[in-house]
Design an enzyme around this catalytic site. Structure first.
Site, PDB file in Angstrom:
ATOM      1  N   GLY A  52       0.840  -1.188   0.000  1.00  0.00           N
ATOM      2  CA  GLY A  52       0.000   0.000   0.000  1.00  0.00           C
ATOM      3  C   GLY A  52       0.874   1.235   0.000  1.00  0.00           C
ATOM      4  N   CYS A  79       5.068  -6.352   1.897  1.00  0.00           N
ATOM      5  CA  CYS A  79       5.469  -4.945   1.854  1.00  0.00           C
ATOM      6  C   CYS A  79       4.784  -4.157   2.976  1.00  0.00           C
ATOM      7  CB  CYS A  79       5.214  -4.369   0.464  1.00  0.00           C
ATOM      8  SG  CYS A  79       6.001  -2.774   0.216  1.00  0.00           S
ATOM      9  N   TYR A  80       3.835  -3.298   2.630  1.00  0.00           N
ATOM     10  CA  TYR A  80       3.087  -2.575   3.663  1.00  0.00           C
ATOM     11  C   TYR A  80       2.431  -3.561   4.641  1.00  0.00           C
ATOM     12  CZ  TYR A  80      -0.609   0.531   5.493  1.00  0.00           C
ATOM     13  OH  TYR A  80      -1.460   1.251   6.291  1.00  0.00           O
ATOM     14  N   HIS A 165       8.108  -7.935  -3.026  1.00  0.00           N
ATOM     15  CA  HIS A 165       6.873  -8.264  -3.732  1.00  0.00           C
ATOM     16  C   HIS A 165       7.008  -9.596  -4.466  1.00  0.00           C
ATOM     17  CE1 HIS A 165       4.572  -4.546  -3.200  1.00  0.00           C
ATOM     18  NE2 HIS A 165       5.756  -3.942  -3.170  1.00  0.00           N
ATOM     19  N   GLU A 167       4.793 -11.290  -5.747  1.00  0.00           N
ATOM     20  CA  GLU A 167       3.809 -11.398  -6.827  1.00  0.00           C
ATOM     21  C   GLU A 167       4.298 -10.812  -8.133  1.00  0.00           C
ATOM     22  OE1 GLU A 167       3.842  -9.354  -4.347  1.00  0.00           O
ATOM     23  OE2 GLU A 167       2.878  -7.431  -4.758  1.00  0.00           O
ATOM     24  N   SER A 218     -15.525  -5.491 -29.316  1.00  0.00           N
ATOM     25  CA  SER A 218     -14.479  -4.599 -29.829  1.00  0.00           C
ATOM     26  C   SER A 218     -13.427  -5.399 -30.595  1.00  0.00           C
ATOM     27  CB  SER A 218     -13.794  -3.911 -28.651  1.00  0.00           C
ATOM     28  OG  SER A 218     -13.102  -4.889 -27.878  1.00  0.00           O
ATOM     29  N   GLY A 219     -13.520  -6.729 -30.511  1.00  0.00           N
ATOM     30  CA  GLY A 219     -12.483  -7.550 -31.127  1.00  0.00           C
ATOM     31  C   GLY A 219     -11.425  -7.947 -30.125  1.00  0.00           C
ATOM     32  N   GLY A 220     -11.481  -7.372 -28.930  1.00  0.00           N
ATOM     33  CA  GLY A 220     -10.584  -7.791 -27.864  1.00  0.00           C
ATOM     34  C   GLY A 220     -11.068  -9.131 -27.330  1.00  0.00           C
ATOM     35  N   VAL A 221     -10.182  -9.835 -26.659  1.00  0.00           N
ATOM     36  CA  VAL A 221     -10.549 -11.174 -26.198  1.00  0.00           C
ATOM     37  C   VAL A 221     -11.656 -11.107 -25.148  1.00  0.00           C
ATOM     38  CG1 VAL A 221      -8.635 -11.290 -24.530  1.00  0.00           C
ATOM     39  CG2 VAL A 221      -9.644 -13.389 -25.385  1.00  0.00           C
ATOM     40  N   ASP A 222     -11.633 -10.087 -24.298  1.00  0.00           N
ATOM     41  CA  ASP A 222     -12.618 -10.033 -23.212  1.00  0.00           C
ATOM     42  C   ASP A 222     -14.042  -9.874 -23.748  1.00  0.00           C
ATOM     43  OD1 ASP A 222     -10.288  -9.964 -21.777  1.00  0.00           O
ATOM     44  OD2 ASP A 222     -10.403  -7.823 -21.336  1.00  0.00           O
ATOM     45  N   SER A 223     -14.214  -8.889 -24.641  1.00  0.00           N
ATOM     46  CA  SER A 223     -15.581  -8.662 -25.121  1.00  0.00           C
ATOM     47  C   SER A 223     -16.044  -9.826 -25.991  1.00  0.00           C
ATOM     48  CB  SER A 223     -15.687  -7.330 -25.867  1.00  0.00           C
ATOM     49  OG  SER A 223     -14.938  -7.348 -27.055  1.00  0.00           O
ATOM     50  N   THR A 224     -15.108 -10.482 -26.673  1.00  0.00           N
ATOM     51  CA  THR A 224     -15.503 -11.619 -27.514  1.00  0.00           C
ATOM     52  C   THR A 224     -15.977 -12.785 -26.655  1.00  0.00           C
ATOM     53  OG1 THR A 224     -13.811 -10.948 -29.097  1.00  0.00           O
ATOM     54  CG2 THR A 224     -14.740 -13.139 -29.370  1.00  0.00           C
ATOM     55  N   LYS A 360      -7.119 -11.646 -16.994  1.00  0.00           N
ATOM     56  CA  LYS A 360      -6.901 -11.808 -18.436  1.00  0.00           C
ATOM     57  C   LYS A 360      -6.434 -13.219 -18.816  1.00  0.00           C
ATOM     58  CE  LYS A 360      -6.521  -9.162 -22.201  1.00  0.00           C
ATOM     59  NZ  LYS A 360      -7.463  -8.055 -22.428  1.00  0.00           N
TER      60      LYS A 360
END
Ligand code: XMP
Length: 504
Positions: A52, A79-80, A165, A167, A218-224, A360
């Site tokens: 944070g 970290c924090y 970190h 991650e 939109s042609g992006g993977v998410d919206s498809t 993603k």
């Protein structure tokens, strides 16, 4: 599941992602929402306290840390979170003798459970001014670094803290460390996003019932993926819509429509270029550009939905969008992402967001399960506001034409060099600078184009790609000879952080 309590760190959701990559479902709850933290702690098997931006001495977060500790469940502070654990358990936190930013070597003093199987020394990613100077009573110090006398600690085989970190991919053995923590938590590793397709389809069916929905693609993977799931649920009561806002890279619309048709999505195409361009002309502020695009997008969609008799809007919102757009009040808003932040909250459509709990990489797994072609799944992302955020400063039609042409050259050259596969994104930016050049015998004063090509796993961090010199020279030569308004081409060699991938 494992809970990540978010103290507003930019990497909080990366932690949850990594936990999921290790096969355990993980959710994020903002630390300031104590009731939600309490509920989430009680349904989780283990708790991670994130990084944070603040100092633990501001002490607004002691309560959230105490809830985690008092639950009796395994706790890991990062970290924090590490400093907060040390503070509430009676250790000493103060200014680090040597604030550490970036790659730092840590030395293991005692492997304990957390560092089990790790080497005696390794490189990690640090980002801190404060440090744990003295561990809480009874805690073992597991590791130290030049600026962190207590870089990692363990208390009672149940409470752990690390200053670095794990991650972040730049930290060596980060996944091994998180894996060790999950072994202490002792949950089964059974989270498989690809197995969830039928559940997601059922979820949309339940939510929408007999009504109609539009899906903005939109042609992006998410919206498809979102549209395809909704199509399985609703059949022809789903209306996919593609809004052509006139800000797409050259050839993008045709490319996208062709790929979508291979999975049976034939969207209605709305040609709104004129409308978007006149609203954006002269707008200089990047966030304002995003807001304008978001507002118009919403207006156009609402209109189309009304004509089609649809009450619902299917969106490819994914988990980081949900978190970045305000679910995590402690975090600074870095950019208002178009698919959430840019859309007005009072849209007259009910939202269907089948992917709002996924990252993603998980969406890509689902996409492959659904048979979406790899070319679409791995296509380089184009930001929602398109080239509008690749013209620095006030947008004009001329600048849009220039950046589109330069961008097409970058794309063509990178692709014919066979390098696109290992790049996350590669594009051109028309900067707000002007510079002197010489053409023929006369001096000219023209635009500066910046090239950006980055490697990244997830867009959270990125590093500039080492494109071959001949390729950079060739792109610069083509841009300056094919676009007379441009006199200079530069290559952006900054990482994210501290830069972002886009210039705006
Ligand atoms: P930054 O520039 O924040 O970008 O490092 C991270 C990723 O997000 C994309 N991006 C956007 N996508 N709407 C989007 O849909 C936006 O306003 C937007 N801004 C950035 C960017 O292309 C990169 O992949």
């Amino acid at each position: 599941s494992v809970l990540v309590v978010d103290f507003g760190g930019q990497y909080a959701h990366l932690i949850a992602r990594r936990i999921r990559e290790l096969g355990v479902y993980s959710e994020i709850v903002p630390a300031v929402n104590l009731d939600a933290v309490g509920d989430a702690v009680s349904r989780s098997a283990g708790v991670i306290l994130s990084g944070g931006p603040g100092s633990v001495w501001e002490s607004r977060h002691d309560e959230a840390a105490l809830m985690a500790i008092e639950s009796g469940k395994p706790v890991l502070g990062i970290c924090y979170g590490h400093q907060l654990l040390a503070k509430v358990l009676g250790g000493e936190v103060g200014r680090s003798p040597l604030p550490e930013f970036g790659p730092t070597e840590v030395e293991v003093l005692d492997h304990g459970l957390l560092l089990d199987g790790l080497p005696a020394k390794f490189k990690v990613w640090m980002s801190h001014y404060d440090a744990v100077l003295r561990p809480p009573r009874g805690a073992k110090v597991l590791a130290r670094s030049p600026g962190s006398p207590v870089a990692a600690m363990e208390l009672g085989s149940r409470v752990f803290g690390v200053q670095w970190h794990p991650e972040v991919r730049h930290s060596q053995f980060g996944m091994e460390l998180l894996d060790n923590f999950l072994s202490v938590v002792g949950v089964p590793r059974s989270w498989r996003p690809g197995d969830m397709v039928s559940e997601l389809v059922e979820g949309v069916r339940l939510q929408v019932g007999d009504a109609r929905a539009v899906a903005a693609v939109s042609g992006g993977v998410d919206s498809t993926v979102a549209a395809l799931i909704a199509k399985k649920a609703l059949g022809d009561r789903l209306h996919p819509v593609f809004i052509d806002h006139g800000l797409h890279p050259e050839g993008e619309v045709e490319r996208v429509l062709k790929l979508l048709s291979t999975v049976g999505i034939e969207p209605m195409i709305i040609d709104a270029g004129e409308q978007f361009l006149s609203a954006l002309e002269g707008v200089a502020d990047p966030e304002e550009k995003r807001r304008v695009v978001g507002r118009l997008y919403a207006e156009v969609l609402e209109l189309v939905a009304r004509e089609l008799g649809a009450e619902y809007l299917v969106q490819g919102t994914i988990y980081p969008d949900v978190i970045e757009s305000g679910a995590s009040p402690g975090a600074d808003v870095i950019k208002t992402h178009h698919n959430v932040g840019g859309l007005p909250r009072d849209m007259g459509l009910k939202l269907v967001e089948p992917l709002r709990l996924f990252y993603k990489d998980e969406v890509r797994v689902i996409a492959e399960k659904l048979g979406i072609p790899r070319e679409l799944v791995w296509k380089q992302p184009v930001p929602g506001p398109g080239l509008a955020v690749r013209v620095e400063g006030p947008l004009t039609r001329e600048k849009l034409r220039i950046v589109r042409h330069a961008d097409a050259i970058v794309r063509e050259e990178v692709e014919s060099a066979g390098l696109s596969g290992r790049l996350w994104q590669y594009f051109a930016v028309l900067t707000a600078s002007k510079a002197t050049g010489v053409r023929g015998d006369s001096r000219s004063y023209g635009y500066v184009v910046a090239l950006r090509a980055v490697e990244s796993m997830d867009a959270m961090t990125a590093k500039p790609a080492e494109l071959p010199w001949w390729l950079l020279e060739r792109i610069a030569w083509r841009i300056t000879s094919e676009i007379p308004e441009v006199v200079r081409v530069v290559y952006d060699i900054t990482s994210k952080p501290p830069s972002t991938i886009e210039w705006e």
